[in-house]
Scaffold this active site. Structure first.
Site, mmCIF file in Angstrom:
data_model
loop_
_atom_site.group_PDB
_atom_site.id
_atom_site.type_symbol
_atom_site.label_atom_id
_atom_site.label_comp_id
_atom_site.label_asym_id
_atom_site.label_seq_id
_atom_site.Cartn_x
_atom_site.Cartn_y
_atom_site.Cartn_z
ATOM 1 N N GLU A 10 -20.274 -5.876 8.415
ATOM 2 C CA GLU A 10 -21.289 -5.109 9.144
ATOM 3 C C GLU A 10 -22.411 -6.012 9.651
ATOM 4 O O GLU A 10 -22.938 -5.812 10.750
ATOM 5 C CB GLU A 10 -21.870 -4.003 8.250
ATOM 6 C CG GLU A 10 -20.915 -2.843 7.969
ATOM 7 C CD GLU A 10 -19.883 -3.124 6.886
ATOM 8 O OE1 GLU A 10 -19.963 -4.189 6.239
ATOM 9 O OE2 GLU A 10 -18.987 -2.282 6.685
ATOM 10 N N ARG A 56 -26.093 -2.448 4.983
ATOM 11 C CA ARG A 56 -25.834 -3.872 4.762
ATOM 12 C C ARG A 56 -26.533 -4.760 5.789
ATOM 13 O O ARG A 56 -26.779 -5.927 5.546
ATOM 14 C CB ARG A 56 -24.325 -4.126 4.949
ATOM 15 C CG ARG A 56 -23.476 -3.711 3.815
ATOM 16 C CD ARG A 56 -23.054 -4.922 3.044
ATOM 17 N NE ARG A 56 -22.632 -4.545 1.721
ATOM 18 C CZ ARG A 56 -21.430 -4.771 1.230
ATOM 19 N NH1 ARG A 56 -20.525 -5.367 1.975
ATOM 20 N NH2 ARG A 56 -21.141 -4.423 0.008
ATOM 21 N N LYS A 112 0.849 -1.190 0.000
ATOM 22 C CA LYS A 112 0.000 0.000 0.000
ATOM 23 C C LYS A 112 0.889 1.247 0.000
ATOM 24 O O LYS A 112 1.881 1.307 0.723
ATOM 25 C CB LYS A 112 -0.892 -0.017 1.259
ATOM 26 C CG LYS A 112 -2.342 0.197 0.935
ATOM 27 C CD LYS A 112 -3.262 -0.101 2.070
ATOM 28 C CE LYS A 112 -4.520 0.746 1.875
ATOM 29 N NZ LYS A 112 -5.627 0.318 2.701
HETATM 30 C C1 LIG Z 1 -19.293 -2.335 3.218
HETATM 31 C C2 LIG Z 1 -18.135 -1.416 3.431
HETATM 32 N N1 LIG Z 1 -17.637 -1.250 4.673
HETATM 33 C C3 LIG Z 1 -16.598 -0.418 4.878
HETATM 34 C C4 LIG Z 1 -16.033 0.259 3.843
HETATM 35 C C5 LIG Z 1 -14.904 1.248 4.090
HETATM 36 N N2 LIG Z 1 -13.661 0.800 3.422
HETATM 37 C C6 LIG Z 1 -13.255 1.305 2.253
HETATM 38 S S1 LIG Z 1 -11.856 0.619 1.706
HETATM 39 C C7 LIG Z 1 -11.739 -0.361 3.065
HETATM 40 C C8 LIG Z 1 -10.586 -1.304 3.215
HETATM 41 C C9 LIG Z 1 -10.480 -2.201 2.042
HETATM 42 O O1 LIG Z 1 -9.355 -3.015 2.195
HETATM 43 P P1 LIG Z 1 -8.836 -3.844 0.960
HETATM 44 O O2 LIG Z 1 -9.958 -4.482 0.264
HETATM 45 O O3 LIG Z 1 -7.731 -4.715 1.432
HETATM 46 O O4 LIG Z 1 -8.282 -2.730 -0.031
HETATM 47 P P2 LIG Z 1 -6.968 -1.815 0.136
HETATM 48 O O5 LIG Z 1 -7.484 -0.456 0.508
HETATM 49 O O6 LIG Z 1 -6.093 -2.414 1.183
HETATM 50 O O7 LIG Z 1 -6.345 -1.815 -1.194
HETATM 51 C C10 LIG Z 1 -12.802 -0.146 3.933
HETATM 52 C C11 LIG Z 1 -12.998 -0.787 5.222
HETATM 53 C C12 LIG Z 1 -16.589 0.070 2.554
HETATM 54 N N3 LIG Z 1 -16.122 0.718 1.476
HETATM 55 N N4 LIG Z 1 -17.620 -0.773 2.376
#
Ligand SMILES: Cc1ncc(C[n+]2csc(CCOP(=O)(O)OP(=O)(O)O)c2C)c(N)n1
Length: 626
Positions: A368, A396, A281
């Site tokens: 969630e 959700r 990242k």
């Molecule tokens: C249902 C839902 N819950 C929470 C979020 C907030 N959120 C956005 S990105 C993220 C982390 C995603 O992690 P990953 O899939 O590993 O992607 P990375 O950012 O590490 O590339 C979260 C928790 C969301 N977008 N959707």
């Protein structure tokens, strides 16, 4: 820019010699860093997939082949390679380029997204539809390890393994969600990835792919056999093999040569394939590599230092900060309080709580639905759970709130941050539906504070209450009022009259009560005197007070930062109708059955008419029209 200026789509990228793609990656990074440093945005995730994005567009024939990005916050390189380089300066600005993947924006954006973990189900649906049409093109879903914490992702994997259609899933594993990733799968992946034998084999595998030119099916068959012998060791692939996927990897997601070779070889599979790619990242920008949590979603910053401009204004603390402080204060007094977060400890203001009460803080990952039922379980055994989730993500868990919490009236507190218009993240993130979906549930109490001190008071109310109770508050700074963390609770179902006047009754909820007060002053200057009520509760409404005032004044304006359908104003209409108040006219200010685009909160409130101006207009209409 030497390369980006010539790239209007993937066909132009394909004209660039392979040994120059590293320079393309450097240009893309520079452009992303430059624009995000001015506009803010999801920097670290986008920087982490630059090489993967180039390789995907180099190898596949997109949009004939279909790319589906999970969450969509990492899609900036994809946007730059698909004709949006020139408009990229408008990223996240009102009427500009969206910060997420959006079908309406580009034919290269296959599925609109913003919430996590949808890519496998959506991708599989597309595979199925393509098969029905005898369309043999590829579907590729790219999902992060954080997004793999949601049950929805496994429902998709399970179904894909059963259908056995042509489908590619890429697991983008950077060992991070927004914060450190959580859960058993995450530790399984890290544990097996650090396995020494596996590391050696991974290197050998990469070297081999590098040395062999593409030889199509033979290579695919070989890689599969090689992979099978590989499975006698502990590999992360076992899990995905159990879902009937052919597993490849893990491979270095920043090595363009390896990526292009393996993507070329797994292209056009006969059955589902999972490619495991490891990335970093924030890759290529030292401050983001060092602090990926901060640079996950960041405001403007100075590129040379990575620092955000020091705040010159004495802006009041945000509602989020006040909620976080309040939780710490409450937890000191009440040992039963347990905070539950779904992968957002920082975003919901719970970091301090997590540090101070480690055993009473639970991050369940992007889950969630589980968070809510888990909280119901906690409450059933005497704990006092506070589920802190953004309004939009709690959507959700509708059935979990209804079925697992409300039927038996478990005392779960729902703290819904980002209620209302959130701004630059746009339609997938605005919290516009919570009053409607919560107030229809029996046993649920629904509150919204007009300022940050009332938030503290409502938290006191919530902790004392013996049933399900929700409070929703907006993104951004509070109103600047004094905060008393020992302030007394508000009484359930009691509204407050803030101002009296005989011409018009203005009833507001939440932050909008402040707009109602502004509007009353403006109307007063025009000779119209208003009574203003801070309703505090969407449910139960203060029926006695509101019916009494509505019966006397007969002209009512409601204001809410929420859709009109089934919201606060609707609740007032129902009350007035059911209360038999005749001759009373009601004008509701709220959002009229549309999704709100992205832009600053101020622009959106003005353009969508959720402000004092809109209340004045509604009031004048009632008072001046016969
Ligand atoms: C249902 C839902 N819950 C929470 C979020 C907030 N959120 C956005 S990105 C993220 C982390 C995603 O992690 P990953 O899939 O590993 O992607 P990375 O950012 O590490 O590339 C979260 C928790 C969301 N977008 N959707």
């Amino acid at each position: 820019m030497k390369y980006l200026d010539q790239i209007n789509g993937p066909d132009d990228l394909k004209q660039i010699p392979r040994d120059e793609l590293g320079a393309v990656a450097r240009e893309i990074r520079g452009r992303i860093i430059d624009v995000v440093s001015k506009n803010g945005g999801h920097l670290a995730s986008s920087l982490g997939v630059v090489e993967l994005t180039i390789a995907l567009h180099y190898v596949f024939d997109i949009p004939k082949d279909t790319l589906i990005w999970d969450v969509g916050h990492q899609s900036y390189a994809h946007k730059l390679l698909t004709g949006r380089h020139r408009d990229f300066d408008t990223l996240r600005k009102y009427k500009g380029i969206s910060g997420f993947v959006k079908i309406k924006e580009s034919p290269y954006d296959a599925f609109t997204v913003g919430h996590a973990s949808t890519s496998i189900s959506a991708g599989l649906g597309m595979c199925y539809a393509k098969a029905l049409k005898q369309d043999n093109s590829n579907v590729v879903s790219i999902i992060g390890d954080g997004s793999m914490t949601a049950g929805l992702a496994y429902e998709g994997l399970n179904h894909a393994g059963d259908l056995q259609q042509k489908y590619i899933v890429i697991l983008n594993d950077n060992d991070m969600s927004i914060s450190a990733n959580v859960g058993a799968l995450s530790s399984y992946l890290s544990r097996t990835l650090s396995h020494k034998k596996l590391q050696n084999m991974r290197n050998q595998f990469g070297q081999f792919l590098k040395s062999v030119p593409k030889i199509g099916d033979d290579m695919y068959g070989w890689a599969k056999r090689w992979e099978e012998s590989f499975k006698t060791f502990v590999t992360p692939g076992m899990l995905f093999e159990a879902f009937n996927f052919d597993y490849f990897g893990p491979i270095d997601g920043h090595n363009l040569d390896h990526l292009i070779d393996i993507l070329s070889n797994i292209k056009d599979p006969d059955s589902p394939v999972l490619l495991h790619v490891t990335t970093k990242k924030g890759k290529g920008y030292a401050p983001a590599e060092k602090n990926p949590v901060y640079f996950h979603g960041v405001g403007a910053f100075a590129v040379d230092t990575g620092k955000s401009p020091a705040s010159t204004s004495s802006a009041p603390p945000s509602y989020t900060t006040v909620f976080g402080n309040c939780m710490v204060a409450l937890a000191k007094q009440n040992k039963c309080i347990v905070a539950v977060s779904a992968a957002m400890p920082e975003g919901t203001g719970l970091s301090h709580f997590a540090e101070q009460f480690a055993d009473r803080f639970v991050d369940v990952g992007i889950a969630e639905q589980h968070a809510v039922t888990f909280a119901a379980g906690l409450a059933a055994k005497g704990a006092k759970p506070v589920v802190a989730i953004y309004s939009t993500f709690l959507q959700r868990a509708y059935d979990q709130i209804l079925h697992d919490v409300c039927i038996d009236s478990h005392p779960v507190i729902f703290a819904l941050d980002r209620g209302g218009i959130v701004g630059e993240d746009g339609p997938t993130h605005h919290g516009m539906f919570d009053f409607s979906y919560l107030r229809s549930m029996p046993n649920m109490v629904v509150m919204a504070p007009m300022d940050e001190n009332e938030l503290v008071r409502m938290m006191q109310t919530a902790v004392a209450h013996q049933g399900p109770i929700a409070l929703r508050y907006p993104r951004g700074p509070g109103q600047g009022v004094n905060i008393d963390y020992n302030a007394k609770a508000v009484d359930i179902g009691k509204a407050k009259v803030l101002r009296t006047g005989g011409d018009l009754l203005i009833i507001g909820i939440g932050r909008c009560v402040n707009d109602a007060m502004d509007a009353a002053l403006q109307l007063s200057a025009k000779g119209i005197e208003s009574t203003v009520v801070n309703a505090r509760f969407v449910k139960p409404l203060d029926g006695d007070l509101i019916l009494d005032l509505a019966g006397k004044i007969k002209r009512v304006v409601t204001i809410e930062e929420h859709v009109l359908a089934g919201g606060f104003g609707s609740a007032i209409l129902e009350l007035i109708c059911d209360g038999g108040i005749s001759g009373c006219r009601v004008n509701r200010v709220g959002i009229n059955d549309v999704f709100i685009e992205h832009g600053s909160q101020a622009e959106l409130r003005k353009d969508y008419g959720i402000d004092a101006r809109a209340v004045v207009a509604a009031g004048l209409k009632l008072c001046c029209e016969k």
